[in-house]
Design a protein around this motif. Structure first.
Motif, PDB file in Angstrom:
ATOM      1  N   VAL A  74      -5.075  -1.704  -4.239  1.00 42.73           N
ATOM      2  CA  VAL A  74      -4.268  -2.485  -3.309  1.00 42.73           C
ATOM      3  C   VAL A  74      -5.063  -3.723  -2.897  1.00 42.73           C
ATOM      4  O   VAL A  74      -6.217  -3.600  -2.479  1.00 42.73           O
ATOM      5  CB  VAL A  74      -3.918  -1.646  -2.065  1.00 42.73           C
ATOM      6  CG1 VAL A  74      -3.133  -2.488  -1.062  1.00 42.73           C
ATOM      7  CG2 VAL A  74      -3.130  -0.410  -2.464  1.00 42.73           C
TER       8      VAL A  74
ATOM      9  N   ASP B  33       0.839  -1.189   0.000  1.00 40.90           N
ATOM     10  CA  ASP B  33       0.000   0.000   0.000  1.00 40.90           C
ATOM     11  C   ASP B  33       0.881   1.249   0.000  1.00 40.90           C
ATOM     12  O   ASP B  33       1.628   1.483   0.952  1.00 40.90           O
ATOM     13  CB  ASP B  33      -0.897  -0.010   1.242  1.00 40.90           C
ATOM     14  CG  ASP B  33      -1.940   1.097   1.230  1.00 40.90           C
ATOM     15  OD1 ASP B  33      -1.681   2.152   0.625  1.00 40.90           O
ATOM     16  OD2 ASP B  33      -3.004   0.902   1.852  1.00 40.90           O
TER      17      ASP B  33
ATOM     18  N   GLU C 132      -1.095  -5.718   3.462  1.00 46.71           N
ATOM     19  CA  GLU C 132      -0.037  -5.296   4.372  1.00 46.71           C
ATOM     20  C   GLU C 132       0.131  -6.276   5.529  1.00 46.71           C
ATOM     21  O   GLU C 132      -0.773  -6.487   6.315  1.00 46.71           O
ATOM     22  CB  GLU C 132      -0.326  -3.907   4.909  1.00 46.71           C
ATOM     23  CG  GLU C 132      -0.173  -2.807   3.872  1.00 46.71           C
ATOM     24  CD  GLU C 132       1.274  -2.624   3.431  1.00 46.71           C
ATOM     25  OE1 GLU C 132       2.187  -2.822   4.252  1.00 46.71           O
ATOM     26  OE2 GLU C 132       1.475  -2.275   2.253  1.00 46.71           O
TER      27      GLU C 132
END
Length: 379
Positions: free
Chosen positions: A368, A85, A373
């Motif tokens: 994304v 991201d 993440e």
């Protein structure tokens, strides 16, 4: 090794000079404070800490904050970030600058392990070229000229999905200080031979330094890579496992010399103890010696070791115990030259790359992936 003319230092903007132009690649569970210090005791270069995830850094994960510690006098302080991201990576780089956590940030686009690529990270990310561009550009902007930002990448996902040319050009346009290229695709993992021709292609294509990575087992390999590709320096990974003195040979080679360090077993044993000692200083003796266990086989590769002794060393839990075990070795043994130039560490061959669903269908999207993440660190 043929003597040659010394090479120019590697310059990262106007703040960092790397001389010789040698970079230690981040290796998960390996390139911690202790290993970096040990390598620096043999030769100069740029020594990058283990890969750190941007989200874990921003959230100040306790393990992550411990991993980014640097030794007293360690300079430049170099950190590698993983992220998918752009907004999170930007926050992480800004935090590094504002809190003075490092002097250099390297962005990871080369990791091929499934837990990273399945989220669209590492060597998978450059396929989404606009997302890649956004991430690199925002990282450079967040650095605000205070610290250099670089990128490390692979050739692409596989032979049908190569990304290195366009990704390198976009990284250059974003303002990175150098591009490092590993001459394998993600699908090749660590098997086969690295292809150095794309490194030469980028060296001719870009206006910024290009570093070469892949199959540098000896200093002679580094010099050959520079000669054959025109790259500005090299990135060394698995070749230094159990051989921190490789950095002495590299320093001599880039200075125009032809040194080849061949320590006998007594010298290797001293290096082993020093490594464990440094780990103990960092982690505490028991944890440090326990962490050292994985290095035993690399250091002793090719040497004759009494039956069971190697295994006993790999189970040691204190410096005294390790010293006693090392004392049982035949210290007169010369270095086993038959292991020179041979692969070390991971040698896993080709495998399918694990990717997010639909990853290859839309290369232009900036979206994304959900859950991209990672909240913990390590590759």
């Amino acid at each position: 090794m043929t003597t040659w003319t010394a090479t120019a230092p590697l310059r990262l903007g106007d703040r960092i000079t790397v001389d010789p132009p040698v970079v230690l690649a981040p290796l998960a569970g390996i390139t911690n404070v202790a290993f970096r210090q040990l390598c620096r005791e043999y030769g100069a270069g740029l020594y990058i800490c283990e890969m750190i995830t941007s989200r874990a850094l921003v959230e100040r994960n306790a393990k992550t904050m411990d991993m980014i510690r640097f030794g007293a006098g360690e300079t430049p302080r170099s950190m590698q970030l993983y992220g998918v991201d752009p907004a999170v990576v930007s926050r992480a780089v800004r935090m590094i600058v504002e809190d003075d956590l490092a002097d250099h940030v390297d962005l990871n686009f080369g990791c091929p392990v499934p837990k990273v690529t399945r989220r669209g990270g590492g060597s998978a990310l450059p396929w989404r070229i606009n997302l890649f561009q956004d991430l690199v550009r925002q990282a450079v902007q967040a650095a605000d000229g205070q610290i250099p930002v670089t990128v490390k990448m692979r050739l692409g996902i596989d032979a049908d999905h190569l990304t290195y040319r366009e990704a390198a050009l976009r990284a250059q346009d974003a303002g990175v200080a150098y591009v490092a290229l590993h001459g394998r695709t993600a699908a090749q993992f660590y098997g086969g031979e690295a292809d150095w021709e794309p490194i030469a292609e980028l060296a001719a294509l870009l206006d910024i330094p290009v570093l070469g990575n892949g199959d540098i087992w000896e200093a002679a390999d580094a010099i050959r890579m520079v000669r054959e590709t025109g790259c500005a320096g090299v990135v060394v990974g698995r070749g230094c496992l159990g051989r921190p003195w490789l950095f002495a040979d590299l320093a001599a080679a880039f200075a125009g010399g032809n040194q080849l360090t061949l320590p006998d077993l007594s010298e290797v044993a001293r290096a082993m103890y020093r490594h464990a000692e440094l780990l103990g200083d960092w982690l505490g003796e028991q944890r440090g010696v326990t962490d050292f266990r994985k290095h035993v086989a690399w250091y002793l590769k090719g040497f004759s070791v009494p039956k069971g002794l190697r295994q006993s060393m790999a189970m040691a839990s204190g410096l005294g115990e390790l010293a006693d075990l090392l004392g049982q070795l035949d210290m007169s043994q010369p270095f086993p030259t038959d292991v020179l130039g041979q692969p070390r560490g991971r040698t896993s061959g080709a495998r399918p790359v694990t990717l997010p669903e639909g990853w290859l269908t839309d290369r232009e999207t900036r979206q994304v992936p959900f859950g991209a993440e990672l909240s913990d660190s390590g590759g």
